[in-house]
Design a protein around this motif. Structure first.
Motif, PDB file in Angstrom:
ATOM      1  N   ASP A 244     -25.025 -54.961  92.309  1.00 27.56           N
ATOM      2  CA  ASP A 244     -24.250 -54.018  91.494  1.00 27.56           C
ATOM      3  C   ASP A 244     -23.285 -54.790  90.604  1.00 27.56           C
ATOM      4  OD1 ASP A 244     -25.429 -51.926  92.731  1.00 27.56           O
ATOM      5  OD2 ASP A 244     -23.673 -51.324  93.909  1.00 27.56           O
ATOM      6  N   ARG A 278     -33.404 -51.535  86.192  1.00 25.18           N
ATOM      7  CA  ARG A 278     -32.455 -50.581  86.767  1.00 25.18           C
ATOM      8  C   ARG A 278     -32.999 -50.025  88.069  1.00 25.18           C
ATOM      9  NH1 ARG A 278     -29.663 -45.971  83.519  1.00 25.18           N
ATOM     10  NH2 ARG A 278     -29.049 -45.653  85.667  1.00 25.18           N
ATOM     11  N   ARG A 280     -33.006 -46.702  89.871  1.00 22.12           N
ATOM     12  CA  ARG A 280     -32.658 -45.334  89.512  1.00 22.12           C
ATOM     13  C   ARG A 280     -32.211 -44.547  90.742  1.00 22.12           C
ATOM     14  NH1 ARG A 280     -32.991 -45.245  83.867  1.00 22.12           N
ATOM     15  NH2 ARG A 280     -32.442 -43.089  84.229  1.00 22.12           N
ATOM     16  N   ALA A 281     -31.694 -43.352  90.489  1.00 23.45           N
ATOM     17  CA  ALA A 281     -31.107 -42.540  91.568  1.00 23.45           C
ATOM     18  C   ALA A 281     -32.117 -42.263  92.684  1.00 23.45           C
ATOM     19  CB  ALA A 281     -30.580 -41.238  90.987  1.00 23.45           C
ATOM     20  N   HIS A 282     -33.371 -41.959  92.309  1.00 26.63           N
ATOM     21  CA  HIS A 282     -34.325 -41.613  93.369  1.00 26.63           C
ATOM     22  C   HIS A 282     -34.707 -42.819  94.220  1.00 26.63           C
ATOM     23  CE1 HIS A 282     -37.065 -42.982  90.170  1.00 26.63           C
ATOM     24  NE2 HIS A 282     -37.872 -43.294  91.147  1.00 26.63           N
ATOM     25  N   GLU A 283     -34.308 -44.030  93.756  1.00 31.57           N
ATOM     26  CA  GLU A 283     -34.569 -45.225  94.563  1.00 31.57           C
ATOM     27  C   GLU A 283     -33.285 -45.696  95.249  1.00 31.57           C
ATOM     28  OE1 GLU A 283     -37.669 -46.782  91.129  1.00 31.57           O
ATOM     29  OE2 GLU A 283     -35.544 -47.287  91.090  1.00 31.57           O
ATOM     30  N   GLY A 284     -32.265 -44.864  95.177  1.00 35.49           N
ATOM     31  CA  GLY A 284     -30.993 -45.211  95.810  1.00 35.49           C
ATOM     32  C   GLY A 284     -30.061 -45.950  94.858  1.00 35.49           C
ATOM     33  N   GLY A 285     -30.320 -45.875  93.584  1.00 34.58           N
ATOM     34  CA  GLY A 285     -29.507 -46.641  92.645  1.00 34.58           C
ATOM     35  C   GLY A 285     -28.534 -45.800  91.849  1.00 34.58           C
ATOM     36  N   HIS A 286     -27.905 -46.437  90.885  1.00 35.43           N
ATOM     37  CA  HIS A 286     -26.973 -45.766  89.971  1.00 35.43           C
ATOM     38  C   HIS A 286     -26.862 -46.628  88.718  1.00 35.43           C
ATOM     39  CE1 HIS A 286     -24.241 -48.844  91.379  1.00 35.43           C
ATOM     40  NE2 HIS A 286     -24.382 -48.411  92.619  1.00 35.43           N
ATOM     41  N   ARG A 289     -26.482 -50.489  89.146  1.00 32.38           N
ATOM     42  CA  ARG A 289     -27.331 -51.221  90.116  1.00 32.38           C
ATOM     43  C   ARG A 289     -28.574 -51.794  89.454  1.00 32.38           C
ATOM     44  NH1 ARG A 289     -27.549 -49.029  95.984  1.00 32.38           N
ATOM     45  NH2 ARG A 289     -25.435 -49.801  95.703  1.00 32.38           N
TER      46      ARG A 289
END
Ligand code: ATP
Length: 718
Positions: A244, A278, A280-286, A289
């Protein structure tokens, strides 16, 4: 040979696993929120809290040969350089160190440190001079004592232990002076043996911190936050981690991806070796990240992978097409169903070969009806002539006419399909879209429309209005065709606005770009702003190993760099031969692949009336013609016979030959004039002659007792 039945299930227009998806770390579990140490001469790995039940983990260089070799190589290099350089650097370092130590002692014995503290703002010592003098005296006594004591001890040691003791003391002193006088790299990091640390040998957090700081992504005093330890990837071809960017600096993962070139340079690798994406959100990211992978070497080196399609008996085009592999060796399959594609890039970099993988897959599905135009008319697509429903080769004026006629015919077919799908009951067609069942029942094969070297057609058109009309037709097919099972695949060699009309590119869903010269050209093929977002085909080099490597954009925020599988011309010819046999067996060979009608008729001992044969020749690949154009084409074929003919004579001769004219006015480009339809002319050919062509679904080997198949394109009532 086997059918590719283990191919992944069809899913709406996506490309399977790419490096943008954070992969599960196999070597170690994630350590969320661990803060990387600040940049500096810290060689150790970040301290991961150890628990008793943690498995015993050996250092990577003990378990991974590549790392062990890289370390040994580097250690050898460093030792060698050190040995050579120390011959002149050591005396200089000792002299520098002695001078520095001497200066330090002089400052100390003069009690300068105390004097600095005691001076008033004007720099005077005043009465404090006496305190300083006291200290100076004491320090001189201490120095004398130490010097005298150590000299005495040296002398006693020499007598009692041996002469070597003073020599050892001098060596230790010189060593200390040498250490004190070492050169330091700018920024305080020691350059061991004059060599920078090599991240490929052991990518450490400080390398990442330093690189991100140099790229302006970290503020002074802040560090990256490591979400997973830096580990070797599962194939041992590079280092990977998830990290991050710290909060508060206003920097996002997108900013970091835009600085990929700087980061790669700071890490000491080529851009092609650094994969930043990146999470992504569905992979636990933001938004801050990133998944990072640094390859030890150019990941596209090595012999190209032979396409799996070469060994397949047949292929189901409703499934993703095996296309290539990404940098990390993951297979990349492309599902063309409901999609459209655009291929671009410099000449001789593998654009046509890559596109041809999709064509080969279509050829191997007898329920695919191929419509193909090759603007250059080279050898790359010649073999499809035996399979394609429509095939235009070259961009001469006649070819250009045939090309546009093909687009018109396809647009009519598209409208016919939509009308038919709309008329089907919801129980048969629940989504208003083609299904494999509807395809077979109503004889509506999938239609890939493939146009290679599109720029040739645009250049052959002189009038800008004509060019815009063609672009409009191509765009219309790309916009509406996929829902009717018509999937356009366009390719252009020149990445400029004229050859790649923006209007067209923006509609197309998949874009693939082989090497280009700069980011602007890359954006021209892949879409505006894509290079900034990391999808940049200009990072590909001229190396032989980068032939067939391209950036595949699959959506607004997804892309992957792919090395396409190799399918060479002889293999493609074999695939086309197999495709023809499949179609003959299935009764789906149609259009131009069926060959010349006159020779088919001759094979059943029927002679087509000369006037019909000549008119068919004049039609070429057109499906409709105005009478005036037809007459001048006939004059070109045989002036003596047709020189004096007019529309009335032509109509009466054709009527005598058995042609039943279904309409007298035909519409071309929106204009109605007296003319003729190809299907009316073909209607005059006796059934035996037509049956000699496999066009109507009759395999050449069909037994007389078998019922004839329904012709493709003639739809039974719903
Ligand atoms: N996937 C691949 N792996 C290895 N080599 C490849 C690959 N694809 C193509 N090549 C090599 O690159 C050469 C050029 O490929 P191709 O004809 O597809 O280029 P192109 O970009 O379409 O060029 P042009 O626009 O001139 O037709 C081929 O002859 C082949 O030798």
């Amino acid at each position: 040979m086997t059918e590719l039945d283990e191919a992944p299930a069809a899913h709406g227009g996506t490309v399977v696993t790419g490096p943008w998806a954070a992969e599960p770390m196999v070597e170690a579990g994630p350590v969320v929120g661990e803060v990387l140490p600040a940049a500096g001469p810290v060689a150790a790995r970040p301290a991961v809290p150890l628990r008793l039940d943690d498995p015993l983990r050996l250092p990577v260089w003990m378990t991974d040969r590549a790392v062990a070799r890289a370390r040994a190589r580097r250690a050898g290099l460093v030792a060698g350089r050190l040995a050579v350089r120390s011959t002149w650097r050591t005396p200089a370092a000792v002299a520098r160190g002695s001078w520095q130590l001497g200066r330090w002692w002089w400052m100390w014995v003069r009690a300068e440190d105390l004097a600095v503290e005691l001076r008033d703002p004007a720099g005077r010592l005043g009465k404090e001079i006496f305190v300083v003098r006291e200290h100076r005296k004491a320090r001189w006594i201490i120095s004398g004592g130490v010097f005298g004591g150590s000299s005495l001890a040296e002398a006693l040691g020499a007598v009692m232990v041996g002469d070597w003791l003073p020599v050892l003391s001098v060596a230790v002193g010189a060593g200390a002076a040498g250490l004190a006088g070492r050169r330091r790299a700018p920024g305080g990091v020691l350059a061991v043996g004059g060599m920078e640390p090599d991240p490929r040998a052991d990518l450490a957090p400080e390398h990442l911190n330093a690189a991100f700081r140099a790229a302006g992504l970290l503020k002074p005093g802040t560090t990256l936050v490591l979400c997973a330890p830096i580990v070797r990837d599962r194939h041992g071809r590079g280092w990977e981690t998830v990290l991050d960017l710290p909060r508060g600096a206003g920097k996002t993962a997108a900013h970091a991806i835009a600085k990929l070139d700087v980061l790669a340079a700071e890490l000491g690798v080529d851009e092609i070796q650094l994969i930043l994406s990146r999470v992504r959100a569905h992979e636990g990211g933001h938004g801050r990240r990133l998944s990072l992978w640094v390859a030890d070497d150019d990941p596209y080196l090595g012999t190209p992978i032979r396409s799996q399609l070469i060994d397949l008996d047949r292929f189901d085009f409703w499934k993703p097409v095996p296309f290539g592999r990404d940098a990390r060796g993951n297979r990349i399959d492309v599902l063309l169903l409901w999609q459209s594609a655009f291929f671009g890039g410099l000449p001789r970099r593998g654009k046509t070969f890559s596109m041809r993988l999709l064509v080969a897959a279509a050829v191997l599905d007898p329920w695919c009806q191929l419509w193909l135009a090759d603007g250059k008319g080279g050898a790359d697509f010649r073999a499809v002539a035996g399979v394609a429903h429509r095939y235009v080769s070259g961009a001469d004026p006649d070819d250009l006419t045939a090309f546009e006629a093909m687009l018109d015919e396809l647009i009519s077919e598209m409208s016919r399909r939509f009308a038919l799908l709309a008329s089907l009951p919801a129980s048969v067609c629940p989504q208003g879209k083609l299904t494999p069942e509807i395809m077979r029942r109503y004889r509506l094969p999938l239609i890939p429309l493939v146009i290679d070297e599109l720029q040739e057609y645009f250049e052959a058109v002189e009038d800008e209005k004509d060019r815009q009309r063609i672009i409009g037709k191509l765009a219309r097919i790309a916009r509406r065709g996929p829902a009717a099972g018509i999937m356009p695949v366009y390719a252009s060699q020149r990445p400029d606005a004229k050859s790649v009309p923006t209007k067209l590119r923006e509609i197309v869903t998949y874009r693939y770009c082989t090497q280009v010269t700069d980011k602007t050209s890359s954006d021209m093929v892949l879409g505006d702003g894509k290079a900034r977002a990391g999808a940049d085909a200009s990072i590909l080099s001229e190396s032989e190993h980068h032939k067939g490597v391209g950036v595949l954009v699959t959506g607004p925020a997804s892309f992957v760099v792919v090395k396409a599988d190799l399918l060479e011309n002889p293999d493609f010819e074999a695939v086309c031969q197999r495709g023809r046999e499949l179609r003959l067996a299935e009764g789906t060979l149609t259009g131009e692949a069926c060959g010349d009608l006159a020779s088919a008729a001759a094979s059943v001992r029927f002679v087509i009336p000369t006037v019909i044969a000549d008119v068919l020749e004049a039609f070429g690949r057109r499906s409709r013609m105005w009478t005036e154009d037809l007459l001048s084409a006939l004059v070109n074929i045989d002036e003596d016979t047709y020189g004096e003919w007019d529309g009335t004579r032509l109509a009466s001769e054709l009527e005598d030959a058995g042609v039943v004219r279904s309409m007298k006015q035909v519409k071309i480009d929106g204009e109605n004039r007296a003319g003729w339809l190809l299907r009316d002319l073909e209607g005059a050919i006796p059934p035996e002659a037509l049956a000699a062509r496999p066009v109507d679904g009759a395999p050449s080997t069909r037994a007389a007792s078998e019922p004839p198949a329904t012709p493709l394109g003639s739809t039974p009532a719903p």
